[in-house]
Scaffold this active site. Structure first.
Site, short mmCIF file in Angstrom:
data_model
loop_
_atom_site.label_atom_id
_atom_site.label_comp_id
_atom_site.label_asym_id
_atom_site.label_seq_id
_atom_site.Cartn_x
_atom_site.Cartn_y
_atom_site.Cartn_z
N VAL A 157 0.83 -1.20 0.00
CA VAL A 157 0.00 0.00 0.00
C VAL A 157 0.87 1.25 0.00
CG1 VAL A 157 -0.18 -0.06 2.53
CG2 VAL A 157 -1.88 1.22 1.20
N GLY A 213 5.18 3.26 -11.52
CA GLY A 213 6.51 3.86 -11.44
C GLY A 213 6.94 4.27 -10.06
N PHE A 214 7.14 5.59 -9.84
CA PHE A 214 7.73 6.05 -8.58
C PHE A 214 6.98 7.25 -8.03
CE2 PHE A 214 9.96 8.25 -12.05
CZ PHE A 214 9.89 9.59 -11.64
N CYS A 266 4.26 0.91 2.17
CA CYS A 266 4.93 -0.17 1.44
C CYS A 266 5.07 -1.43 2.29
CB CYS A 266 6.28 0.30 0.92
SG CYS A 266 6.16 1.73 -0.18
#
Length: 219
Positions: free
Chosen positions: A75, A151-152, A169
């Site tokens: 998450v 992506g980021f 995370c």
């Protein structure tokens, strides 16, 4: 050298950005799009759940949209002041290796943070970028036929209190930080523009790509 179109937007709803990157990825796979794209966006507050999300890591969802998506990882939170990058790359033109791709994304962000005078590093065994033991950027990707999307997310002037809604995370005890916090600078357009420029330069350097100025409009 591969060419890269960089598209920046203002704040865009997560659902719209998700549909846009999926559309671009399918066009790249089918050959309708002949070059790579890097979308750089901001989102209204939203929580996203990757393929490896654990229900216990979503602590509080009241008043905020939640999306289950195909990216890897657990998450995470997106919101204003966070620079979210969606690279639509055909890895056949780079290297067909997902480990290489993840490490190169990290390197692009490390290079960007170095330009912003923030010491950045990897955390062995974990994906993302840290500074002084605090996590400043998260990464979660999806790849189909060697074309990437998702992506980021780099915290620039992000309201870090939103991360209390989740276990970021899935990492217990992680401390999140931002460019503004590490630089001791408040929110502001100058810091945002500086961060965008640093990320673009870091991405070009890490991937050996040249920015492409071809105009692209979504239809």
């Amino acid at each position: 050298m591969n060419t890269l179109e960089v598209i920046t937007t203002g704040i865009i709803p997560y659902a719209d950005a998700l549909a846009w990157q999926r559309e671009l990825a399918e066009d790249r796979i089918a050959g309708r799009l002949s070059h790579d794209v890097l979308l750089l966006v901001e989102h209204p507050p939203v929580l996203t759940l990757g393929r490896n999300s654990h229900p216990a890591h979503l602590l509080e969802r009241h008043g905020i949209d939640v999306f289950e998506v195909e990216r890897g990882g657990d998450v995470t939170f997106h919101g204003p002041g966070q620079l979210v990058g969606y690279p639509i790359l055909d890895l056949k033109a780079y290297k067909q290796d997902l480990h290489w791709y993840l490490r190169t994304l990290e390197q692009a962000l490390i290079d960007a943070l170095t330009r912003l005078e923030i010491p950045a590093e990897r955390n062995p065994g974990l994906t993302g970028v840290w500074t002084r033991g605090r996590k400043i950027a998260s990464i979660g990707i999806h790849v189909k036929q060697w074309v990437t999307w998702h992506g980021f997310a780099l915290n620039v002037t992000t309201d870090l209190s939103h991360f209390a809604r989740i276990v970021p995370c899935g990492i217990q005890g992680v401390e999140m930080t931002s460019v503004a916090k590490e630089r001791g600078a408040g929110s502001g357009e100058q810091l945002w523009e500086e961060s965008v420029a640093a990320v673009v330069k870091g991405f070009e350097s890490a991937f050996g790509a040249a920015r492409h100025e071809h105009a692209f409009s979504r239809t």
